[in-house]
Motif scaffolding. Structure first.
Motif, PDB file in Angstrom:
ATOM      1  N   ALA A  52       0.833  -1.205   0.000  1.00  0.00           N
ATOM      2  CA  ALA A  52       0.000   0.000   0.000  1.00  0.00           C
ATOM      3  C   ALA A  52       0.869   1.257   0.000  1.00  0.00           C
ATOM      4  CB  ALA A  52      -0.930  -0.015   1.206  1.00  0.00           C
ATOM      5  N   ASP A  53       1.951   1.251   0.777  1.00  0.00           N
ATOM      6  CA  ASP A  53       2.861   2.402   0.799  1.00  0.00           C
ATOM      7  C   ASP A  53       3.480   2.632  -0.577  1.00  0.00           C
ATOM      8  OD1 ASP A  53       2.378   2.862   3.454  1.00  0.00           O
ATOM      9  OD2 ASP A  53       4.202   1.869   4.176  1.00  0.00           O
ATOM     10  N   ASP A  54       3.870   1.551  -1.250  1.00  0.00           N
ATOM     11  CA  ASP A  54       4.466   1.684  -2.576  1.00  0.00           C
ATOM     12  C   ASP A  54       3.472   2.254  -3.590  1.00  0.00           C
ATOM     13  OD1 ASP A  54       6.990   0.932  -1.921  1.00  0.00           O
ATOM     14  OD2 ASP A  54       6.895  -1.085  -2.769  1.00  0.00           O
ATOM     15  N   LEU A  55       2.201   1.904  -3.446  1.00  0.00           N
ATOM     16  CA  LEU A  55       1.202   2.454  -4.372  1.00  0.00           C
ATOM     17  C   LEU A  55       1.050   3.958  -4.180  1.00  0.00           C
ATOM     18  CD1 LEU A  55      -1.586  -0.286  -4.525  1.00  0.00           C
ATOM     19  CD2 LEU A  55       0.381   0.084  -6.016  1.00  0.00           C
ATOM     20  N   ASP A  56       1.148   4.423  -2.941  1.00  0.00           N
ATOM     21  CA  ASP A  56       1.133   5.869  -2.706  1.00  0.00           C
ATOM     22  C   ASP A  56       2.329   6.527  -3.390  1.00  0.00           C
ATOM     23  OD1 ASP A  56      -1.167   5.701  -1.180  1.00  0.00           O
ATOM     24  OD2 ASP A  56      -0.099   5.605   0.734  1.00  0.00           O
ATOM     25  N   ARG A  57       3.471   5.861  -3.344  1.00  0.00           N
ATOM     26  CA  ARG A  57       4.669   6.385  -4.004  1.00  0.00           C
ATOM     27  C   ARG A  57       4.507   6.380  -5.521  1.00  0.00           C
ATOM     28  NH1 ARG A  57       9.181   2.610  -1.810  1.00  0.00           N
ATOM     29  NH2 ARG A  57      10.662   4.154  -2.617  1.00  0.00           N
ATOM     30  N   VAL A  58       3.812   5.385  -6.047  1.00  0.00           N
ATOM     31  CA  VAL A  58       3.551   5.328  -7.490  1.00  0.00           C
ATOM     32  C   VAL A  58       2.728   6.529  -7.935  1.00  0.00           C
ATOM     33  CG1 VAL A  58       2.307   4.090  -9.302  1.00  0.00           C
ATOM     34  CG2 VAL A  58       3.756   2.826  -7.717  1.00  0.00           C
ATOM     35  N   VAL A  59       1.697   6.859  -7.152  1.00  0.00           N
ATOM     36  CA  VAL A  59       0.837   8.007  -7.496  1.00  0.00           C
ATOM     37  C   VAL A  59       1.675   9.284  -7.601  1.00  0.00           C
ATOM     38  CG1 VAL A  59      -1.051   9.473  -6.692  1.00  0.00           C
ATOM     39  CG2 VAL A  59      -1.247   6.988  -6.519  1.00  0.00           C
ATOM     40  N   VAL A  60       2.577   9.489  -6.640  1.00  0.00           N
ATOM     41  CA  VAL A  60       3.441  10.669  -6.661  1.00  0.00           C
ATOM     42  C   VAL A  60       4.377  10.621  -7.867  1.00  0.00           C
ATOM     43  CG1 VAL A  60       5.268  11.915  -5.438  1.00  0.00           C
ATOM     44  CG2 VAL A  60       3.331  10.974  -4.163  1.00  0.00           C
ATOM     45  N   ALA A  61       4.963   9.460  -8.127  1.00  0.00           N
ATOM     46  CA  ALA A  61       5.882   9.323  -9.262  1.00  0.00           C
ATOM     47  C   ALA A  61       5.176   9.607 -10.583  1.00  0.00           C
ATOM     48  CB  ALA A  61       6.493   7.922  -9.276  1.00  0.00           C
ATOM     49  N   LEU A  62       3.946   9.119 -10.733  1.00  0.00           N
ATOM     50  CA  LEU A  62       3.199   9.370 -11.972  1.00  0.00           C
ATOM     51  C   LEU A  62       2.860  10.850 -12.125  1.00  0.00           C
ATOM     52  CD1 LEU A  62       0.765   6.303 -12.154  1.00  0.00           C
ATOM     53  CD2 LEU A  62       2.804   6.730 -13.529  1.00  0.00           C
ATOM     54  N   SER A  63       2.572  11.521 -11.008  1.00  0.00           N
ATOM     55  CA  SER A  63       2.254  12.951 -11.085  1.00  0.00           C
ATOM     56  C   SER A  63       3.455  13.759 -11.558  1.00  0.00           C
ATOM     57  CB  SER A  63       1.788  13.468  -9.721  1.00  0.00           C
ATOM     58  OG  SER A  63       2.864  13.555  -8.803  1.00  0.00           O
ATOM     59  N   ARG A  64       4.648  13.196 -11.360  1.00  0.00           N
ATOM     60  CA  ARG A  64       5.881  13.862 -11.799  1.00  0.00           C
ATOM     61  C   ARG A  64       6.419  13.271 -13.096  1.00  0.00           C
ATOM     62  NH1 ARG A  64       8.645  13.621  -5.742  1.00  0.00           N
ATOM     63  NH2 ARG A  64       7.294  15.201  -4.781  1.00  0.00           N
ATOM     64  N   GLN A  65       5.680  12.345 -13.680  1.00  0.00           N
ATOM     65  CA  GLN A  65       6.073  11.639 -14.896  1.00  0.00           C
ATOM     66  C   GLN A  65       7.407  10.917 -14.723  1.00  0.00           C
ATOM     67  OE1 GLN A  65       4.237  14.912 -15.552  1.00  0.00           O
ATOM     68  NE2 GLN A  65       2.811  13.220 -15.296  1.00  0.00           N
ATOM     69  N   PHE A 104       8.308   7.800 -14.852  1.00  0.00           N
ATOM     70  CA  PHE A 104       7.744   6.518 -15.268  1.00  0.00           C
ATOM     71  C   PHE A 104       8.622   5.332 -14.881  1.00  0.00           C
ATOM     72  CE2 PHE A 104       5.878   9.296 -18.789  1.00  0.00           C
ATOM     73  CZ  PHE A 104       4.691   9.479 -18.104  1.00  0.00           C
ATOM     74  N   THR A 105       9.935   5.502 -14.951  1.00  0.00           N
ATOM     75  CA  THR A 105      10.835   4.396 -14.640  1.00  0.00           C
ATOM     76  C   THR A 105      10.672   3.946 -13.196  1.00  0.00           C
ATOM     77  OG1 THR A 105      12.441   5.177 -16.279  1.00  0.00           O
ATOM     78  CG2 THR A 105      13.239   3.652 -14.596  1.00  0.00           C
ATOM     79  N   PHE A 106      10.638   4.904 -12.281  1.00  0.00           N
ATOM     80  CA  PHE A 106      10.491   4.569 -10.867  1.00  0.00           C
ATOM     81  C   PHE A 106       9.119   3.962 -10.591  1.00  0.00           C
ATOM     82  CE2 PHE A 106       9.737   6.117  -6.362  1.00  0.00           C
ATOM     83  CZ  PHE A 106      10.505   5.127  -5.781  1.00  0.00           C
ATOM     84  N   ALA A 107       8.071   4.556 -11.169  1.00  0.00           N
ATOM     85  CA  ALA A 107       6.715   4.034 -10.971  1.00  0.00           C
ATOM     86  C   ALA A 107       6.605   2.601 -11.479  1.00  0.00           C
ATOM     87  CB  ALA A 107       5.701   4.925 -11.680  1.00  0.00           C
ATOM     88  N   ASP A 108       7.191   2.343 -12.640  1.00  0.00           N
ATOM     89  CA  ASP A 108       7.132   0.996 -13.214  1.00  0.00           C
ATOM     90  C   ASP A 108       7.873  -0.008 -12.333  1.00  0.00           C
ATOM     91  OD1 ASP A 108       6.440  -0.747 -15.540  1.00  0.00           O
ATOM     92  OD2 ASP A 108       8.612  -0.935 -15.671  1.00  0.00           O
ATOM     93  N   SER A 109       9.002   0.392 -11.765  1.00  0.00           N
ATOM     94  CA  SER A 109       9.762  -0.537 -10.916  1.00  0.00           C
ATOM     95  C   SER A 109       8.979  -0.887  -9.657  1.00  0.00           C
ATOM     96  CB  SER A 109      11.118   0.072 -10.546  1.00  0.00           C
ATOM     97  OG  SER A 109      10.968   1.184  -9.672  1.00  0.00           O
ATOM     98  N   LEU A 110       8.278   0.079  -9.078  1.00  0.00           N
ATOM     99  CA  LEU A 110       7.470  -0.181  -7.890  1.00  0.00           C
ATOM    100  C   LEU A 110       6.314  -1.122  -8.199  1.00  0.00           C
ATOM    101  CD1 LEU A 110       7.298   3.392  -6.289  1.00  0.00           C
ATOM    102  CD2 LEU A 110       8.575   1.422  -5.427  1.00  0.00           C
ATOM    103  N   LEU A 111       5.641  -0.882  -9.319  1.00  0.00           N
ATOM    104  CA  LEU A 111       4.496  -1.721  -9.686  1.00  0.00           C
ATOM    105  C   LEU A 111       4.944  -3.138 -10.042  1.00  0.00           C
ATOM    106  CD1 LEU A 111       2.504   0.864 -11.826  1.00  0.00           C
ATOM    107  CD2 LEU A 111       1.864  -0.014  -9.579  1.00  0.00           C
ATOM    108  N   THR A 112       6.026  -3.244 -10.794  1.00  0.00           N
ATOM    109  CA  THR A 112       6.524  -4.563 -11.196  1.00  0.00           C
ATOM    110  C   THR A 112       6.934  -5.392  -9.985  1.00  0.00           C
ATOM    111  OG1 THR A 112       7.318  -3.653 -13.301  1.00  0.00           O
ATOM    112  CG2 THR A 112       8.239  -5.760 -12.604  1.00  0.00           C
TER     113      THR A 112
END
Length: 362
Positions: free
Chosen positions: A100-113, A115-123
Motif C-alpha cells: 500500500a505504501d508503494d502504491l502511494d509512491r507510485v501516485v506521486v511518481a506518476l504525477s511527476r512523470q 515513469f521508470t520509478f513508478a514501473d519498478s514499484l508496480l513490477t
C-alpha cells in the motif's frame, strides 16, 4: 498466516516475547531457550520440541503472527529465504502495508512523470503475486496496481495492444468486478473511455462519457470529469458551441467542489473549443486563466497547457511564429519526460500549419 516447515533458533527467537515467559509457556528450561537465542539458525530443536513450537504458533493470535513474520523477515538473510523454511498463503501482513505504501509512491511518481520509478514499484508487486493466491485485500491491491499501470501506459502513449493501457484497465476492471466494488469498476469504465478517445474512437468515447456523466456509481467529481470529456469529444466532432455549454457546466461543478486542478484543465479545454469555433479572443482568455490558475507543476500539465496555447497562437497569422516557439518548448518537455502521446499531438498540430507555409515559400 505463516507456516514453519523447519524450526531453528531463528524462528523460535522471532516467536517469543521474553526468554523466561516463553520457556514457561512451552514447558522448557530457560537455558534451552537461551541456547536457541545464541545459536539462531545454527541450532535445531528436537522433533518433539518442534511440535511444541508448531502448536504455539498455531494458537497465536493475529498480532503475534504479524510480529513473528516481521521479526523473522528482518532477521533472516537470503539463505533463509531461499530455503523456504517459512511460507505464507499469499502476502503476509507486513507485506500488505509495504504494498500500500508503494502504491502511494507510485501516485506521486506518476504525477511527476517519473515513469521508470513508478514501473519498478508496480513490477515489484505484480510480478511477485498471482491472483489465485490472493485474498480480498491482496486482490484489491493487485487491482489498484494494475489500474495504475494502465495510467502509466496511457501517459507513455501505449494505448492499445499487448502491454497497453487498455489491457491493464480491462484486467483491473475484472478484479474489481469480482470484488464487487462498483465505484472502482465505473472509474475503470471512465479510463477505458479515455483510451477510446485517445485511439480515435470518438463516437465510442462520447457514448461512454455520456453514460458515466450520470452514473451514480461515480463521485460527483468523476461525473463532472466525464461531462468535461463529453465536451472534448463534441469539440473534436466540430460541435464547438454545444461543447462549450457542456464544459461550462462541468467547470461550475469543479468550482463548487473546490477542485482547482480540474477547474484549470476545464478552462484549457474550453479554450480549445473556442479556438475551434473561431473565437480566438475568448480562447486566449480561457487559456490565460488555465495557465495562471494551475496548481500543479507536473510536466504533463505544462505540456498540455503549452500545446493548447501554441495551438491557439498558430490560429492567427499575426502570432503564428510565437505559436511555433511555444510548441517547440512543449515538444522538448514531452521528449524529456517520455510523453509520447503529447508529442504526437504537437507534431500533428505543427504539420497542419507548417505544410501550407512550406507551399507558400515555394
Amino acid at each position: 498466516m505463516a507456516t514453519v516447515h523447519h524450526w531453528t533458533g531463528l524462528e523460535a527467537r522471532a516467536l517469543r516475547l521474553s526468554v523466561r515467559t516463553f520457556a514457561q509457556k512451552l514447558g522448557l528450561a530457560v537455558a534451552t531457550v537461551s541456547k536457541w537465542e545464541s545459536k539462531l539458525a545454527d541450532i535445531e530443536p528436537r522433533p518433539d520440541t518442534q511440535a511444541i513450537l508448531d502448536t504455539a504458533l498455531g494458537h497465536a493470535d493475529a498480532a503475534v503472527h504479524l510480529r513473528f513474520e516481521t521479526l523473522l523477515s528482518e532477521m533472516a538473510g537470503p539463505l533463509t529465504v531461499s530455503r523456504r523454511r517459512v511460507t505464507a498463503s499469499g502476502p503476509r501482513a507486513w507485506e500488505y502495508e509495504s504494498w500500500a505504501d508503494d502504491l502511494d509512491r507510485v501516485v506521486v511518481a506518476l504525477s511527476r512523470q517519473n515513469f521508470t520509478f513508478a514501473d519498478s514499484l508496480l513490477t515489484r508487486w505484480l510480478s511477485r503475486f498471482k491472483v489465485p493466491e490472493l485474498d480480498e485485500k491482496g486482490l484489491y491491491l493487485f487491482a489498484r496496481s494494475t489500474a495504475l499501470l494502465g495510467d502509466l501506459k496511457r501517459d507513455q502513449g501505449a494505448v492499445l495492444g499487448p502491454l497497453s493501457a487498455q489491457q491493464s484497465y480491462a484486467g483491473a476492471r475484472a478484479v474489481f468486478t469480482r470484488l464487487d466494488i462498483p465505484r472502482r469498476v465505473a472509474q475503470l469504465d471512465l479510463s477505458l473511455a479515455v483510451v477510446a478517445e485517445m485511439s480515435g474512437k470518438l463516437e465510442d468515447a462520447a457514448r461512454g462519457y455520456e453514460s458515466l456523466a450520470v452514473d451514480d456509481r461515480l463521485s460527483r467529481r468523476d461525473r463532472a470529469r466525464a461531462r468535461l470529456w463529453v465536451g472534448t469529444a463534441l469539440s473534436k466532432h466540430g460541435r464547438h458551441d454545444y461543447a462549450t455549454r457542456v464544459m461550462t457546466a462541468a467547470t461550475r461543478d469543479f468550482e463548487d467542489l473546490t477542485e482547482p486542478e480540474d477547474w484549470s484543465v476545464a478552462h484549457q479545454k474550453l479554450a480549445l473549443a473556442r479556438r475551434g469555433a473561431g473565437d480566438l479572443t475568448q480562447a486566449l482568455d480561457f487559456i490565460a486563466i488555465a495557465r495562471s490558475s494551475g496548481t500543479t507543476a507536473s510536466p504533463m500539465h505544462r505540456v498540455r497547457l503549452d500545446t493548447a496555447y501554441g495551438h491557439i497562437l498558430l490560429s492567427d497569422a499575426a502570432t503564428r511564429d510565437d505559436g511555433l516557439l511555444v510548441l517547440d518548448q512543449a515538444a522538448k518537455t514531452a521528449v524529456r519526460y517520455g510523453l509520447v502521446h503529447q508529442l504526437r499531438s504537437i507534431e500533428g498540430i505543427r504539420a497542419v500549419y507548417e505544410g501550407p507555409a512550406r507551399l507558400r515559400q515555394r
